[in-house]
Write a protein that holds these residues in place. Structure first.
Motif, PDB file in Angstrom:
ATOM      1  N   GLU A   1      -0.263   4.976  -0.671  1.00  0.00           N
ATOM      2  CA  GLU A   1      -0.505   5.844   0.477  1.00  0.00           C
ATOM      3  C   GLU A   1       0.254   7.159   0.361  1.00  0.00           C
ATOM      4  O   GLU A   1      -0.218   8.200   0.753  1.00  0.00           O
ATOM      5  CB  GLU A   1      -0.077   5.131   1.765  1.00  0.00           C
ATOM      6  CG  GLU A   1      -1.120   4.131   2.243  1.00  0.00           C
ATOM      7  CD  GLU A   1      -0.611   3.280   3.388  1.00  0.00           C
ATOM      8  OE1 GLU A   1       0.567   3.401   3.755  1.00  0.00           O
ATOM      9  OE2 GLU A   1      -1.406   2.479   3.898  1.00  0.00           O
ATOM     10  N   ARG A   2       1.451   7.065  -0.225  1.00  0.00           N
ATOM     11  CA  ARG A   2       2.277   8.257  -0.324  1.00  0.00           C
ATOM     12  C   ARG A   2       1.768   9.235  -1.363  1.00  0.00           C
ATOM     13  O   ARG A   2       2.010  10.429  -1.275  1.00  0.00           O
ATOM     14  CB  ARG A   2       3.701   7.874  -0.705  1.00  0.00           C
ATOM     15  CG  ARG A   2       4.530   7.461   0.469  1.00  0.00           C
ATOM     16  CD  ARG A   2       5.984   7.543   0.076  1.00  0.00           C
ATOM     17  NE  ARG A   2       6.813   6.998   1.136  1.00  0.00           N
ATOM     18  CZ  ARG A   2       8.124   7.157   1.173  1.00  0.00           C
ATOM     19  NH1 ARG A   2       8.738   7.818   0.210  1.00  0.00           N
ATOM     20  NH2 ARG A   2       8.823   6.665   2.153  1.00  0.00           N
TER      21      ARG A   2
ATOM     22  N   ASP B   1       0.817  -1.220   0.000  1.00  0.00           N
ATOM     23  CA  ASP B   1       0.000   0.000   0.000  1.00  0.00           C
ATOM     24  C   ASP B   1       0.842   1.257   0.000  1.00  0.00           C
ATOM     25  O   ASP B   1       0.341   2.342  -0.273  1.00  0.00           O
ATOM     26  CB  ASP B   1      -0.879   0.062   1.261  1.00  0.00           C
ATOM     27  CG  ASP B   1      -1.769  -1.156   1.366  1.00  0.00           C
ATOM     28  OD1 ASP B   1      -2.016  -1.765   0.315  1.00  0.00           O
ATOM     29  OD2 ASP B   1      -2.182  -1.481   2.488  1.00  0.00           O
ATOM     30  N   GLU B   2       2.148   1.110   0.358  1.00  0.00           N
ATOM     31  CA  GLU B   2       2.923   2.299   0.681  1.00  0.00           C
ATOM     32  C   GLU B   2       2.933   3.333  -0.433  1.00  0.00           C
ATOM     33  O   GLU B   2       2.674   4.508  -0.196  1.00  0.00           O
ATOM     34  CB  GLU B   2       4.347   1.932   1.062  1.00  0.00           C
ATOM     35  CG  GLU B   2       5.135   3.173   1.406  1.00  0.00           C
ATOM     36  CD  GLU B   2       6.246   2.910   2.389  1.00  0.00           C
ATOM     37  OE1 GLU B   2       6.221   1.886   3.082  1.00  0.00           O
ATOM     38  OE2 GLU B   2       7.143   3.754   2.461  1.00  0.00           O
TER      39      GLU B   2
END
Lengths: 156, 381
Positions: B148-149, B144-145
């Motif tokens: 998410e960023r 997800d990172e």
């Protein structure tokens, strides 16, 4: 000093310098070369050569009470003057003289009528990136939020 | 008195060369980079920054590398480096209420605004060696990172301090307000030698840079009954805080940096004294970097040292003795004095040697004299 005291110009400068002081060096290098590709390297003189020093960070007893000295951080600062005579100041966390000089230059350019360009080329992307990184950490933190239940103790 | 020696330059140079070789270790094993230490031994870096009193992760990582992982030696290197730098000024007191918390827990309130956020913690692990870590490989990626960023620009929600809830009900001793606080800058033991009696700001500065092991042991001693003050961890939080400083040439304050800090507030039982009504009291810990054990320990020791201002009895416990605690908490000072005794003391020792020879000779002569004076005593016995 409260924020109320500041003129819109000072408010913008405060926001700009605050974003620049904590910007990652890698990001700054990339943004700066993108800037100089378009605008070229500005001519300037060093008013204050880059200097590495510290700032003593204070905390407060009980988070809200009497201030005390917590420890220092490394900070590098520099001041420059453009050919137009406009002065810029740079303060950055850490020990990079190049970065301090660059921030002082960016500040001077913004003070020299290029504020909107600097805002779009440096401040906005830096703030967006920082906000994004923070939001990603916040989401991770939120995933570790727990609900504890107190167990009723059985008697007998 | 210490008398210096000279000579031995070649042997010393050779010893240092060998030290560098040993530091590198087996050259068939990859060399550690400073960035690897900073990223992968982050808690060691935190400790060196806290006790070195200088928040600079790259520098602390380098010190750890240079010191071959000897933490006190690394702290020493940081302290020595710090003394070479000019100080530009002091920050505004940091606002830990505005901390971007990675972790925030309370042992006193189950449900509280902001919630219990465990963060990246060793708590609730089984402390079993994870042999999977011995196999090198890429870290598991958070899928997800990246998503998410991407451009998330959410307004952060401030997490209120737990103490505020008790404060509102007047159940906990209040910290002085700005109007009540002495406007003179807090004492700074890196500039002025320790002075007793020490006020709370001076004590907090000494403890926050004190040796983690020492502060832990002092805190533990209060839990075991030596200056008992029954603490609850009202709140423990770890996260990032901005550092603002007034810049004279600008005429206003700007952010000059961010730090990771660990803060612990304890709520302590207090039955009241001659001067104070029954209420909870506070202990406070604030440490550079992620150092939970140290922050909790600091809060307990801070509380124990406050016996005088709260009108409590001094039970003679070591943790209540500010001279004992403050004079012995600094590991660089301690190790400096302790380790200097391994350096050449030849002249010192020569004089001791001569003294002891002389005393022995005198004692022997006296004994011989006595034997002559009382010739019949031996026979009588």
């Amino acid at each position: 000093m409260s924020k109320m005291d500041l003129s819109p110009g000072s408010e913008a400068r405060k926001r700009r310098l605050s974003a620049l002081s904590i910007a990652p060096e890698g990001d700054m290098t990339a943004l700066w070369s993108a800037w100089t590709e378009v605008h070229g390297e500005p001519a300037f003189t060093q008013l204050r050569a880059p200097e590495i020093g510290t700032v003593m960070v204070r905390g407060r007893a009980g988070a809200v009470g009497a201030p005390f000295n917590l420890g220092e951080i490394t900070v590098t600062r520099a001041s420059v003057q453009l050919a137009s005579g406009v002065v810029g100041h740079g303060y950055v966390q850490g020990r990079s003289k190049t970065l301090a000089l660059r921030v002082a230059l960016i500040d001077a350019l913004a003070e020299d009528g290029q504020g909107a360009d600097i805002e779009a080329s440096f401040i906005e992307p830096l703030e967006r990136d920082r906000g994004g990184k923070r939001a990603a950490r916040d989401k991770k933190a939120a995933k570790t939020k727990v609900e504890f239940f107190t167990m009723v103790r059985g008697e007998g | 008195m210490y008398v210096a020696v000279k000579g031995g330059e070649r042997a010393i140079d050779n010893a240092h060369e060998w030290l560098a070789e040993e530091r590198r270790g087996d050259v068939s094993v990859d060399e550690l980079s400073v960035a690897q230490i900073r990223e992968q031994l982050a808690l060691a870096v935190s400790r060196v920054m806290a006790e070195g009193s200088l928040f600079d992760p790259d520098l602390a990582a380098l010190a750890i590398k240079q010191a071959r992982g000897d933490m006190i030696e690394a702290v020493f290197l940081i302290r020595a480096f710090r003394t070479t730098l000019p100080r530009f000024g002091s920050s505004e007191p940091i606002d830990t209420g505005a901390m971007a918390c990675d972790r925030r827990i309370s042992a006193t309130f189950k449900d509280l605004p902001g919630g219990q956020v465990l963060g990246p913690t060793f708590d609730y692990t089984h402390r079993l060696i994870d042999f999977a870590l011995a196999a090198t490989g890429d870290a598991p990626l958070d899928a997800d990172e990246a998503a998410e960023r991407a451009g998330v620009d959410a307004e952060r929600e401030l997490i209120p301090h737990v103490m505020e809830f008790l404060d509102r009900e007047d159940l906990v001793q209040q910290e002085p307000t700005d109007a009540e606080i002495d406007a003179t800058p807090p004492p700074d033991l890196t500039r002025e030698p320790l002075d007793f009696p020490a006020d709370r700001p001076l004590r907090l500065q000494a403890i926050t840079r004190g040796d983690e092991g020492f502060v832990l042991s002092m805190a533990y001693s209060t839990q075991r009954g030596f200056g008992r003050n029954h603490p609850f961890v009202g709140e423990l939080r770890v996260g990032e805080v901005e550092v603002e400083m007034d810049i004279p040439e600008l005429g206003f304050a700007i952010t000059v940096g961010t730090i990771t800090a660990t803060e612990c507030e304890t709520v302590n039982q207090f039955l009241g004294s001659k001067s104070e009504p029954p209420q909870f009291t506070r202990g406070y810990g604030l440490v550079l970097g992620h150092c939970e054990r140290k922050a909790i320990s600091m809060a307990l020791v801070d509380r124990a040292l406050r016996w005088k201002e709260l009108g409590e009895d001094n039970t003679g416990a070591p943790a209540q003795d500010e001279e004992f605690v403050l004079y012995h908490s600094d590991n660089v000072q301690a190790t400096g004095f302790l380790e200097h005794i391994k350096l050449p003391h030849y002249v010192d020792f020569q004089s001791e040697l001569e003294l002891i020879r002389k005393l022995r000779a005198e004692a022997k002569a006296n004994q011989a004299q006595q034997a002559e004076d009382t010739p019949f005593q031996d026979a009588a016995e």
